[in-house]
Design an enzyme around this catalytic site. Structure first.
Site, mmCIF file in Angstrom:
data_model
loop_
_atom_site.group_PDB
_atom_site.id
_atom_site.type_symbol
_atom_site.label_atom_id
_atom_site.label_comp_id
_atom_site.label_asym_id
_atom_site.label_seq_id
_atom_site.Cartn_x
_atom_site.Cartn_y
_atom_site.Cartn_z
ATOM 1 N N GLY A 1 -10.557 1.495 -8.815
ATOM 2 C CA GLY A 1 -9.535 1.131 -7.828
ATOM 3 C C GLY A 1 -9.963 1.708 -6.485
ATOM 4 O O GLY A 1 -9.806 2.904 -6.252
ATOM 5 N N GLY B 1 -8.783 1.078 -3.552
ATOM 6 C CA GLY B 1 -7.748 0.839 -2.544
ATOM 7 C C GLY B 1 -7.503 2.094 -1.731
ATOM 8 O O GLY B 1 -8.408 2.916 -1.544
ATOM 9 N N ARG B 2 -6.277 2.267 -1.281
ATOM 10 C CA ARG B 2 -5.975 3.377 -0.376
ATOM 11 C C ARG B 2 -6.108 4.729 -1.073
ATOM 12 O O ARG B 2 -6.746 5.636 -0.537
ATOM 13 C CB ARG B 2 -4.578 3.190 0.210
ATOM 14 C CG ARG B 2 -4.516 1.980 1.161
ATOM 15 C CD ARG B 2 -3.086 1.581 1.449
ATOM 16 N NE ARG B 2 -2.259 2.755 1.687
ATOM 17 C CZ ARG B 2 -2.221 3.442 2.822
ATOM 18 N NH1 ARG B 2 -2.956 3.061 3.843
ATOM 19 N NH2 ARG B 2 -1.449 4.494 2.940
ATOM 20 N N GLY C 1 -7.739 5.348 -3.923
ATOM 21 C CA GLY C 1 -9.127 5.492 -4.387
ATOM 22 C C GLY C 1 -10.060 5.931 -3.271
ATOM 23 O O GLY C 1 -10.852 6.868 -3.431
ATOM 24 N N ARG D 1 9.240 3.135 -8.479
ATOM 25 C CA ARG D 1 7.959 3.134 -9.198
ATOM 26 C C ARG D 1 8.107 2.409 -10.536
ATOM 27 O O ARG D 1 7.189 1.733 -10.992
ATOM 28 C CB ARG D 1 7.508 4.571 -9.457
ATOM 29 C CG ARG D 1 7.237 5.369 -8.184
ATOM 30 C CD ARG D 1 6.898 6.806 -8.538
ATOM 31 N NE ARG D 1 6.591 7.632 -7.368
ATOM 32 C CZ ARG D 1 7.504 8.373 -6.727
ATOM 33 N NH1 ARG D 1 8.766 8.385 -7.103
ATOM 34 N NH2 ARG D 1 7.138 9.108 -5.688
ATOM 35 N N THR E 1 -3.423 7.677 -11.507
ATOM 36 C CA THR E 1 -2.294 7.735 -10.555
ATOM 37 C C THR E 1 -1.360 6.540 -10.684
ATOM 38 O O THR E 1 -0.214 6.607 -10.245
ATOM 39 C CB THR E 1 -2.763 7.733 -9.079
ATOM 40 O OG1 THR E 1 -3.298 6.453 -8.739
ATOM 41 C CG2 THR E 1 -3.767 8.823 -8.796
ATOM 42 N N THR E 2 -1.859 5.449 -11.253
ATOM 43 C CA THR E 2 -1.125 4.176 -11.268
ATOM 44 C C THR E 2 0.343 4.373 -11.687
ATOM 45 O O THR E 2 0.621 4.959 -12.729
ATOM 46 C CB THR E 2 -1.816 3.193 -12.237
ATOM 47 O OG1 THR E 2 -3.207 3.177 -11.940
ATOM 48 C CG2 THR E 2 -1.238 1.798 -12.103
ATOM 49 N N ASN E 3 1.235 3.869 -10.884
ATOM 50 C CA ASN E 3 2.678 4.062 -11.129
ATOM 51 C C ASN E 3 3.282 2.990 -12.019
ATOM 52 O O ASN E 3 2.783 1.867 -12.034
ATOM 53 C CB ASN E 3 3.414 4.077 -9.780
ATOM 54 C CG ASN E 3 3.483 5.481 -9.192
ATOM 55 O OD1 ASN E 3 3.659 6.455 -9.913
ATOM 56 N ND2 ASN E 3 3.347 5.552 -7.875
ATOM 57 N N HIS F 1 7.715 11.733 -12.792
ATOM 58 C CA HIS F 1 7.324 11.454 -11.409
ATOM 59 C C HIS F 1 8.082 10.193 -11.004
ATOM 60 O O HIS F 1 7.609 9.084 -11.178
ATOM 61 C CB HIS F 1 5.820 11.232 -11.303
ATOM 62 C CG HIS F 1 5.375 10.812 -9.931
ATOM 63 N ND1 HIS F 1 5.554 11.613 -8.821
ATOM 64 C CD2 HIS F 1 4.793 9.684 -9.483
ATOM 65 C CE1 HIS F 1 5.088 10.983 -7.755
ATOM 66 N NE2 HIS F 1 4.617 9.810 -8.133
HETATM 67 P P1 NAI Z 1 -3.942 -0.313 -3.258
HETATM 68 O O1 NAI Z 1 -3.303 -1.633 -3.399
HETATM 69 O O2 NAI Z 1 -4.388 0.146 -1.914
HETATM 70 O O3 NAI Z 1 -5.213 -0.210 -4.235
HETATM 71 C C1 NAI Z 1 -5.202 -0.625 -5.563
HETATM 72 C C2 NAI Z 1 -6.580 -1.190 -5.853
HETATM 73 O O4 NAI Z 1 -6.681 -1.455 -7.265
HETATM 74 C C3 NAI Z 1 -6.883 -2.505 -5.143
HETATM 75 O O5 NAI Z 1 -8.048 -2.375 -4.353
HETATM 76 C C4 NAI Z 1 -7.090 -3.496 -6.299
HETATM 77 O O6 NAI Z 1 -8.066 -4.473 -6.015
HETATM 78 C C5 NAI Z 1 -7.545 -2.573 -7.401
HETATM 79 N N1 NAI Z 1 -7.442 -3.124 -8.756
HETATM 80 C C6 NAI Z 1 -6.444 -3.861 -9.295
HETATM 81 N N2 NAI Z 1 -6.733 -4.166 -10.575
HETATM 82 C C7 NAI Z 1 -7.930 -3.601 -10.847
HETATM 83 C C8 NAI Z 1 -8.758 -3.561 -11.993
HETATM 84 N N3 NAI Z 1 -8.402 -4.159 -13.131
HETATM 85 N N4 NAI Z 1 -9.935 -2.878 -11.918
HETATM 86 C C9 NAI Z 1 -10.304 -2.264 -10.786
HETATM 87 N N5 NAI Z 1 -9.556 -2.265 -9.661
HETATM 88 C C10 NAI Z 1 -8.398 -2.931 -9.692
HETATM 89 O O7 NAI Z 1 -2.909 0.742 -3.894
HETATM 90 P P2 NAI Z 1 -2.893 2.332 -3.682
HETATM 91 O O8 NAI Z 1 -2.014 2.670 -2.548
HETATM 92 O O9 NAI Z 1 -4.280 2.827 -3.699
HETATM 93 O O10 NAI Z 1 -2.135 2.810 -5.016
HETATM 94 C C11 NAI Z 1 -2.759 2.676 -6.276
HETATM 95 C C12 NAI Z 1 -1.790 3.051 -7.400
HETATM 96 O O11 NAI Z 1 -1.493 4.453 -7.346
HETATM 97 C C13 NAI Z 1 -0.426 2.344 -7.305
HETATM 98 O O12 NAI Z 1 0.040 2.012 -8.593
HETATM 99 C C14 NAI Z 1 0.467 3.392 -6.671
HETATM 100 O O13 NAI Z 1 1.833 3.191 -6.949
HETATM 101 C C15 NAI Z 1 -0.077 4.639 -7.308
HETATM 102 N N6 NAI Z 1 0.214 5.873 -6.584
HETATM 103 C C16 NAI Z 1 0.548 6.956 -7.341
HETATM 104 C C17 NAI Z 1 0.794 8.172 -6.788
HETATM 105 C C18 NAI Z 1 1.145 9.300 -7.680
HETATM 106 O O14 NAI Z 1 1.503 10.363 -7.193
HETATM 107 N N7 NAI Z 1 1.058 9.154 -9.011
HETATM 108 C C19 NAI Z 1 0.742 8.362 -5.328
HETATM 109 C C20 NAI Z 1 0.333 7.179 -4.610
HETATM 110 C C21 NAI Z 1 0.079 5.989 -5.243
#
Ligand code: NAI
Length: 306
Positions: free
Chosen positions: A7, A9-10, A12, A87, A117-119, A174
């Site tokens: 992942g 994204g932001r 990652g 979440r 981290t995925t929520n 969380h």
């Molecule tokens: P984002 O949308 O910026 O990045 C997610 C990335 O995952 C995207 O680039 C997407 O293309 C990729 N992706 C989707 N399916 C995939 C797969 N099968 N294989 C590889 N990559 C794949 O989202 P962001 O902001 O980075 O958040 C990611 C996750 O982390 C979200 O579920 C968010 O809710 C969670 N999160 C959890 C926190 C925590 O404290 N546990 C804090 C912040 C975010």
């Protein structure tokens, strides 16, 4: 040894930057399904390493096979919430993504320690654990590192001491049913509750629970720097076998009188991963609140396929 982040994204990309800045490993691999995204982030990050003189190489890939040789895999893939969403509403869609990734990790990095981290993270890490079939020490849900430090931050703002002087406690989910415990949080052996009024305690508890939503509402995106920093101290503790205590969502097998659920608790981090759960002595009222939070995770688990 290498750290793979799935992942790009932001969260990652921020995690990769933080790992690089702190030279937690010499090799970082970023994997994403979007063509070009992990490669672009990797190129930019390699430039940053060249500027800062960091001995770290970053690789971007769309092929899961490239995680081969990783001792740590960090999963940040999946949908993030939008303003107004909880979440928990992400559960069904993200469960499918996490299950698919689990199969790849099992195939290509069977001996790795996996963090996610995925929520909603306590539910997603359960899905991951059941699918990976790794020992529980090697499957870790992220967030305690963040939620505890958020509590320390808000308290520090009122008391006027460094957040690092506070040992904060946040238990359970969380999510909206998170249980921050200022009475069990310490400043050098003195409970936080002795530094704060009842109103101030209520305020920091509320702010800690709402912190993620506050960021999302302000910026229209969810947090990324905090998670990057938290994952960095966890990966570092594992790599260096530090035996430091960090909160994380781990599989409880009788600790706190709870079984077969992942929730946030204090954990000793070392080379085997989440090596030991620290059990706090909760009084009857604290135990009731903790169990409410555990029940919230269990209820949310019902929304994902077994
Ligand atoms: P984002 O949308 O910026 O990045 C997610 C990335 O995952 C995207 O680039 C997407 O293309 C990729 N992706 C989707 N399916 C995939 C797969 N099968 N294989 C590889 N990559 C794949 O989202 P962001 O902001 O980075 O958040 C990611 C996750 O982390 C979200 O579920 C968010 O809710 C969670 N999160 C959890 C926190 C925590 O404290 N546990 C804090 C912040 C975010």
């Amino acid at each position: 040894p290498m750290i793979t982040i799935i992942g790009a994204g932001r969260v990652g990309a921020s995690t990769a930057y933080s790992l690089l800045m702190n030279e937690v490993d010499t090799e970082i691999t970023l994997i994403d399904i979007v063509q070009g995204l992990p490669q672009g982030e990797a190129l930019d990050l390699n430039h940053a390493a060249a500027i800062l003189g960091k001995s770290v190489t970053v690789k971007g890939s769309n092929d899961y096979k490239d995680m081969e040789g990783s001792d740590i895999v960090i999963i940040t893939a999946g949908l993030a919430r939008k303003p107004g969403m909880t979440r928990e509403q992400l559960a069904a869609q993200n469960a499918e993504i996490v299950a698919g990734i689990a199969d790849q990790v099992r195939k290509y990095a069977p001996n790795s320690i996996v963090m996610l981290t995925t929520n909603p993270s306590d539910v997603m890490v359960y899905v991951l654990y059941k699918r990976l079939k790794f020992p529980r020490e090697r499957v870790i849900g992220f967030s305690g590192a963040l939620d505890t430090r958020r509590l320390a931050y808000y308290a520090s703002q009122i008391i006027g001491i460094s957040p690092s002087a506070i040992i904060p406690v946040v238990l359970g989910q969380h999510g909206e049913n998170m249980y921050p415990v200022p009475e069990a949080s310490m400043v050098y052996g003195k409970p936080l509750s002795e530094f704060l009024t009842k109103e101030q305690m209520d305020e920091i508890v509320k702010k800690t629970i709402q912190a993620g939503a506050d960021i999302t509402n302000l910026r229209k995106f969810s947090s990324n720097w905090g998670p990057g920093a938290g994952l960095t101290i966890m990966a570092d503790a594992i790599k260096k076998d530090r035996k430091t205590v960090i909160e994380a969502s781990v599989y409880l097998d009788g600790e706190y009188g709870v079984k077969d659920v992942f929730v946030e608790v204090p954990v000793v981090f070392g080379k085997r991963g989440a090596e030991k759960v620290i059990e706090l002595n909760l009084n009857a009222e604290q135990r009731r609140k903790f169990m409410e939070s555990v029940e919230a995770v269990k209820n949310n688990l019902k929304t994902v396929p077994p």
